[in-house]
Write a protein that holds these residues in place. Structure first.
Motif, mmCIF file in Angstrom:
data_model
loop_
_atom_site.group_PDB
_atom_site.id
_atom_site.type_symbol
_atom_site.label_atom_id
_atom_site.label_comp_id
_atom_site.label_asym_id
_atom_site.label_seq_id
_atom_site.Cartn_x
_atom_site.Cartn_y
_atom_site.Cartn_z
ATOM 1 N N VAL A 292 50.558 29.577 77.113
ATOM 2 C CA VAL A 292 51.026 29.921 75.776
ATOM 3 C C VAL A 292 50.632 28.796 74.818
ATOM 4 O O VAL A 292 50.855 27.620 75.100
ATOM 5 N N ILE A 293 49.985 29.193 73.735
ATOM 6 C CA ILE A 293 49.649 28.260 72.663
ATOM 7 C C ILE A 293 50.785 28.355 71.654
ATOM 8 O O ILE A 293 51.095 29.436 71.150
ATOM 9 N N ILE A 294 51.413 27.234 71.368
ATOM 10 C CA ILE A 294 52.541 27.189 70.448
ATOM 11 C C ILE A 294 52.088 26.463 69.181
ATOM 12 O O ILE A 294 51.645 25.319 69.240
ATOM 13 N N THR A 295 52.198 27.162 68.062
ATOM 14 C CA THR A 295 51.779 26.609 66.777
ATOM 15 C C THR A 295 52.978 26.608 65.840
ATOM 16 O O THR A 295 53.630 27.637 65.673
ATOM 17 N N ILE A 296 53.263 25.459 65.235
ATOM 18 C CA ILE A 296 54.381 25.338 64.302
ATOM 19 C C ILE A 296 53.809 24.992 62.930
ATOM 20 O O ILE A 296 53.133 23.971 62.770
ATOM 21 N N VAL A 297 54.060 25.888 61.959
ATOM 22 C CA VAL A 297 53.501 25.732 60.613
ATOM 23 C C VAL A 297 54.572 26.006 59.560
ATOM 24 O O VAL A 297 55.641 26.527 59.869
ATOM 25 N N LYS A 298 54.259 25.680 58.314
ATOM 26 C CA LYS A 298 55.165 25.962 57.208
ATOM 27 C C LYS A 298 55.340 27.469 57.062
ATOM 28 O O LYS A 298 54.433 28.250 57.367
ATOM 29 N N LYS A 299 56.501 27.860 56.573
ATOM 30 C CA LYS A 299 56.805 29.273 56.366
ATOM 31 C C LYS A 299 55.727 29.913 55.492
ATOM 32 O O LYS A 299 55.315 29.343 54.486
ATOM 33 N N ASP B 69 62.679 23.465 54.507
ATOM 34 C CA ASP B 69 62.290 23.011 55.841
ATOM 35 C C ASP B 69 62.054 24.174 56.791
ATOM 36 O O ASP B 69 61.995 23.995 57.989
ATOM 37 N N ASP B 70 61.919 25.400 56.248
ATOM 38 C CA ASP B 70 61.642 26.546 57.099
ATOM 39 C C ASP B 70 60.251 26.428 57.711
ATOM 40 O O ASP B 70 59.294 26.033 57.053
ATOM 41 N N ARG B 71 60.180 26.750 58.987
ATOM 42 C CA ARG B 71 58.928 26.720 59.724
ATOM 43 C C ARG B 71 58.760 28.050 60.444
ATOM 44 O O ARG B 71 59.726 28.765 60.705
ATOM 45 N N GLU B 72 57.534 28.362 60.776
ATOM 46 C CA GLU B 72 57.251 29.516 61.619
ATOM 47 C C GLU B 72 56.618 29.002 62.904
ATOM 48 O O GLU B 72 55.746 28.130 62.876
ATOM 49 N N VAL B 73 57.086 29.538 64.011
ATOM 50 C CA VAL B 73 56.574 29.171 65.322
ATOM 51 C C VAL B 73 55.820 30.385 65.852
ATOM 52 O O VAL B 73 56.387 31.472 65.979
ATOM 53 N N VAL B 74 54.539 30.207 66.125
ATOM 54 C CA VAL B 74 53.708 31.295 66.636
ATOM 55 C C VAL B 74 53.462 31.059 68.119
ATOM 56 O O VAL B 74 52.959 30.005 68.517
ATOM 57 N N LEU B 75 53.847 32.038 68.931
ATOM 58 C CA LEU B 75 53.629 31.999 70.378
ATOM 59 C C LEU B 75 52.466 32.938 70.702
ATOM 60 O O LEU B 75 52.548 34.140 70.424
ATOM 61 N N THR B 76 51.410 32.385 71.264
ATOM 62 C CA THR B 76 50.226 33.178 71.583
ATOM 63 C C THR B 76 49.915 33.023 73.066
ATOM 64 O O THR B 76 49.518 31.941 73.515
ATOM 65 N N VAL B 77 50.114 34.086 73.835
ATOM 66 C CA VAL B 77 49.808 34.066 75.268
ATOM 67 C C VAL B 77 48.339 34.394 75.440
ATOM 68 O O VAL B 77 47.847 35.396 74.913
ATOM 69 N N VAL B 78 47.635 33.515 76.158
ATOM 70 C CA VAL B 78 46.194 33.715 76.367
ATOM 71 C C VAL B 78 45.825 33.440 77.819
ATOM 72 O O VAL B 78 46.487 32.658 78.506
ATOM 73 N N ASN B 79 44.757 34.078 78.253
ATOM 74 C CA ASN B 79 44.182 33.774 79.548
ATOM 75 C C ASN B 79 43.563 32.388 79.445
ATOM 76 O O ASN B 79 42.992 32.027 78.414
ATOM 77 N N ASN C 216 50.043 19.957 57.875
ATOM 78 C CA ASN C 216 49.704 21.376 58.041
ATOM 79 C C ASN C 216 50.312 22.014 59.276
ATOM 80 O O ASN C 216 50.206 23.222 59.455
ATOM 81 N N GLY C 217 50.903 21.226 60.153
ATOM 82 C CA GLY C 217 51.535 21.782 61.341
ATOM 83 C C GLY C 217 51.036 21.126 62.614
ATOM 84 O O GLY C 217 50.236 20.189 62.575
ATOM 85 N N ILE C 218 51.532 21.648 63.730
ATOM 86 C CA ILE C 218 51.112 21.149 65.036
ATOM 87 C C ILE C 218 50.840 22.329 65.957
ATOM 88 O O ILE C 218 51.341 23.439 65.732
ATOM 89 N N VAL C 219 50.063 22.078 66.978
ATOM 90 C CA VAL C 219 49.748 23.099 67.972
ATOM 91 C C VAL C 219 49.670 22.420 69.329
ATOM 92 O O VAL C 219 49.185 21.289 69.437
ATOM 93 N N PHE C 220 50.196 23.086 70.352
ATOM 94 C CA PHE C 220 50.113 22.556 71.710
ATOM 95 C C PHE C 220 50.130 23.709 72.701
ATOM 96 O O PHE C 220 50.442 24.847 72.341
ATOM 97 N N VAL C 221 49.765 23.420 73.936
ATOM 98 C CA VAL C 221 49.667 24.433 74.980
ATOM 99 C C VAL C 221 50.645 24.112 76.098
ATOM 100 O O VAL C 221 50.797 22.955 76.479
#
Length: 114
Positions: free
Chosen positions: A11-18, A59-69, A91-96
């Protein structure tokens, strides 16, 4: 549990501004992901708090969960970083994260009708 789904997915987790999650989902899809799930969250950055102390902070953020092979993980991750400009401050962060087990994504298997 479907044996084909037990491994090889992360899962790729991306946290960005609303308001930025749709762009991240679009970027991920163009890079090969099937889609993503967005969750609303709150940020707690001390740096931002100090910068505007005494004022109301969005301080609202959106967390995007992306399941990938795992075969396309690097492509999707790199596209999110580059096109989402996550390599620039603020601009946010992203991690796997590795997924130990997963089910319910049979549609991600090639040749399987869902």
């Amino acid at each position: 549990m479907n044996e084909n789904l037990k491994k090889n997915h992360n899962v790729i987790i991306t946290i960005v501004k609303k308001g930025k999650a749709k762009k991240i989902c679009d970027i991920a899809k163009k890079a090969g992901a099937e889609g993503g799930t967005t969750i609303l969250g709150k940020g707690t950055s001390v740096k931002e708090f100090k910068k505007i102390f005494g004022l109301t902070l969005d301080d609202d953020r959106e967390v995007v969960l992306t399941v990938v092979n795992d075969k396309i993980e690097d492509e999707v991750f790199d596209a999110i970083v580059e096109k989402g400009e996550l390599n620039k401050p603020g601009n946010g962060i992203v991690f796997v994260m590795d997924l130990k087990k997963i089910d319910g994504i049979v549609h991600l298997l090639k040749g399987v009708e869902g």
